[in-house]
Design a protein around this motif. Sequence first.
Motif, mmCIF file in Angstrom:
data_model
loop_
_atom_site.group_PDB
_atom_site.id
_atom_site.type_symbol
_atom_site.label_atom_id
_atom_site.label_comp_id
_atom_site.label_asym_id
_atom_site.label_seq_id
_atom_site.Cartn_x
_atom_site.Cartn_y
_atom_site.Cartn_z
ATOM 1 N N VAL A 27 0.866 -1.178 0.000
ATOM 2 C CA VAL A 27 0.000 0.000 0.000
ATOM 3 C C VAL A 27 0.903 1.229 0.000
ATOM 4 O O VAL A 27 2.009 1.209 0.560
ATOM 5 N N ALA A 28 0.436 2.298 -0.631
ATOM 6 C CA ALA A 28 1.266 3.496 -0.749
ATOM 7 C C ALA A 28 0.390 4.736 -0.858
ATOM 8 O O ALA A 28 -0.791 4.669 -1.227
ATOM 9 N N GLY A 29 0.984 5.851 -0.520
ATOM 10 C CA GLY A 29 0.345 7.152 -0.688
ATOM 11 C C GLY A 29 1.370 8.144 -1.188
ATOM 12 O O GLY A 29 2.571 8.009 -0.909
ATOM 13 N N SER A 30 0.913 9.160 -1.915
ATOM 14 C CA SER A 30 1.848 10.079 -2.568
ATOM 15 C C SER A 30 1.656 11.513 -2.105
ATOM 16 O O SER A 30 0.606 11.888 -1.549
ATOM 17 N N THR A 31 2.661 12.306 -2.350
ATOM 18 C CA THR A 31 2.564 13.750 -2.257
ATOM 19 C C THR A 31 3.332 14.325 -3.440
ATOM 20 O O THR A 31 4.434 13.869 -3.751
ATOM 21 N N GLY A 32 2.717 15.291 -4.124
ATOM 22 C CA GLY A 32 3.363 15.867 -5.305
ATOM 23 C C GLY A 32 2.490 16.931 -5.919
ATOM 24 O O GLY A 32 1.588 17.481 -5.274
ATOM 25 N N LEU A 33 2.751 17.224 -7.181
ATOM 26 C CA LEU A 33 1.999 18.237 -7.910
ATOM 27 C C LEU A 33 1.387 17.629 -9.162
ATOM 28 O O LEU A 33 1.987 16.762 -9.805
ATOM 29 N N HIS A 34 0.189 18.105 -9.494
ATOM 30 C CA HIS A 34 -0.564 17.597 -10.642
ATOM 31 C C HIS A 34 -1.031 18.780 -11.485
ATOM 32 O O HIS A 34 -1.539 19.771 -10.965
ATOM 33 N N TRP A 35 -0.864 18.651 -12.785
ATOM 34 C CA TRP A 35 -1.250 19.720 -13.713
ATOM 35 C C TRP A 35 -2.233 19.197 -14.746
ATOM 36 O O TRP A 35 -2.078 18.066 -15.246
ATOM 37 N N VAL A 36 -3.247 19.984 -15.060
ATOM 38 C CA VAL A 36 -4.170 19.664 -16.151
ATOM 39 C C VAL A 36 -4.228 20.854 -17.105
ATOM 40 O O VAL A 36 -4.117 22.012 -16.691
ATOM 41 N N SER A 37 -4.402 20.564 -18.390
ATOM 42 C CA SER A 37 -4.465 21.643 -19.376
ATOM 43 C C SER A 37 -5.825 22.344 -19.382
ATOM 44 O O SER A 37 -5.932 23.500 -19.801
ATOM 45 N N ARG A 38 -6.842 21.652 -18.883
ATOM 46 C CA ARG A 38 -8.197 22.224 -18.791
ATOM 47 C C ARG A 38 -8.841 21.687 -17.526
ATOM 48 O O ARG A 38 -8.766 20.494 -17.245
ATOM 49 N N LEU A 39 -9.463 22.561 -16.753
ATOM 50 C CA LEU A 39 -10.023 22.156 -15.469
ATOM 51 C C LEU A 39 -11.210 21.214 -15.647
ATOM 52 O O LEU A 39 -12.086 21.450 -16.482
ATOM 53 N N PRO A 40 -11.261 20.149 -14.855
ATOM 54 C CA PRO A 40 -12.451 19.287 -14.855
ATOM 55 C C PRO A 40 -13.682 20.065 -14.384
ATOM 56 O O PRO A 40 -13.579 21.047 -13.638
ATOM 57 N N GLU A 41 -14.833 19.609 -14.789
ATOM 58 C CA GLU A 41 -16.082 20.286 -14.430
ATOM 59 C C GLU A 41 -16.260 20.328 -12.915
ATOM 60 O O GLU A 41 -16.797 21.310 -12.379
ATOM 61 N N SER A 42 -15.835 19.291 -12.223
ATOM 62 C CA SER A 42 -16.009 19.265 -10.771
ATOM 63 C C SER A 42 -15.206 20.359 -10.079
ATOM 64 O O SER A 42 -15.558 20.777 -8.961
ATOM 65 N N GLU A 43 -14.138 20.853 -10.702
ATOM 66 C CA GLU A 43 -13.338 21.932 -10.120
ATOM 67 C C GLU A 43 -13.864 23.305 -10.529
ATOM 68 O O GLU A 43 -13.736 24.268 -9.767
ATOM 69 N N ARG A 44 -14.433 23.390 -11.697
ATOM 70 C CA ARG A 44 -14.953 24.683 -12.146
ATOM 71 C C ARG A 44 -16.275 25.021 -11.488
ATOM 72 O O ARG A 44 -16.621 26.189 -11.323
ATOM 73 N N GLY A 45 -17.031 23.978 -11.114
ATOM 74 C CA GLY A 45 -18.348 24.204 -10.545
ATOM 75 C C GLY A 45 -19.411 24.272 -11.634
ATOM 76 O O GLY A 45 -19.100 24.417 -12.824
ATOM 77 N N PRO A 46 -20.682 24.161 -11.251
ATOM 78 C CA PRO A 46 -21.769 24.223 -12.242
ATOM 79 C C PRO A 46 -21.829 25.592 -12.912
ATOM 80 O O PRO A 46 -21.360 26.592 -12.358
ATOM 81 N N PRO A 47 -22.379 25.657 -14.129
ATOM 82 C CA PRO A 47 -22.410 26.936 -14.865
ATOM 83 C C PRO A 47 -23.065 28.073 -14.093
ATOM 84 O O PRO A 47 -22.664 29.242 -14.229
ATOM 85 N N GLU A 48 -24.078 27.779 -13.300
ATOM 86 C CA GLU A 48 -24.769 28.839 -12.574
ATOM 87 C C GLU A 48 -24.014 29.297 -11.317
ATOM 88 O O GLU A 48 -24.343 30.326 -10.732
ATOM 89 N N ARG A 49 -22.977 28.525 -10.922
ATOM 90 C CA ARG A 49 -22.241 28.888 -9.712
ATOM 91 C C ARG A 49 -20.793 28.430 -9.836
ATOM 92 O O ARG A 49 -20.371 27.453 -9.249
ATOM 93 N N ARG A 50 -20.029 29.166 -10.621
ATOM 94 C CA ARG A 50 -18.641 28.812 -10.852
ATOM 95 C C ARG A 50 -17.802 29.066 -9.600
ATOM 96 O O ARG A 50 -18.077 29.985 -8.816
ATOM 97 N N GLU A 51 -16.771 28.228 -9.423
ATOM 98 C CA GLU A 51 -15.869 28.396 -8.291
ATOM 99 C C GLU A 51 -15.036 29.661 -8.466
ATOM 100 O O GLU A 51 -14.484 29.902 -9.550
#
Length: 236
Positions: A151-175
């Motif tokens: 079993v293992a766990g990590s710590t690091g950095l993650h990059w995406v070129s476009r934010l997933p919808e779950s991070e941006r929030g719904p259209p009527e209530r953006r983060e």
Amino acid sequence: MPASGAAVAQRGGAPSVIVDGTVLESIPRTRPARPSAPAAPVAARQPSQATAQPVEPAERRWAVTGFAGVSIDEVPFSQTVLQPWSGEWGKDTILGVAGSYRVARFWRWFTIDAELGAGGRVGQTNAGEAWGALYLRFDGFPWNHLLYTSVAGSTGLHWVSRLPESERGPPERREPNTSNVLHYFAPEITVALPHLRQHELVLRYHHRSGIFGAINGVDDGANAIAIGYRYRLPFH
């Protein structure tokens, strides 16, 4: 001595035959041949280098992992880890590949692995991603002689070129706070047959987040669960 007689005389250290005062020939002294020195034994040729020995699976440091998974939405990270079936399957398929290197083993059952990976999200997000992380791994389970487990766990950095919808929030209530670079925490469990430890089955949970707002004020993140295969390469 009669004139016609023959005699043997010593001339110049070598005996000679004299007939009627005439030297017919000199008889060279013969010396016993010296025994030749025994030939030195020919040393057996040694190979220029020792034959390379195969690296045991438990000692292999380098590995490559490929995986595929699906995003999970609408549930917090802790609930997804404990009850992944309680979430809503997202609209993204996660594909990726990673290379890793075992940096060290300590306290017998613990290792630190460094990993670099890249992949993409296909579906709703359609984005590329990359990450770098350090993993702390434990493999001291008492049943390892039946089924090798870690079993293992990590710590690091993650990059995406476009934010997933779950991070941006719904259209009527953006983060209000977002970031393409977030913390990468990816707990995983691996299993392998004891006599084939170089072949591992991997179940990994991908989680990127702002660490409770520590990164650009981001409180939320994106979650995914994936299954993959890891091969430990046959060299140190």
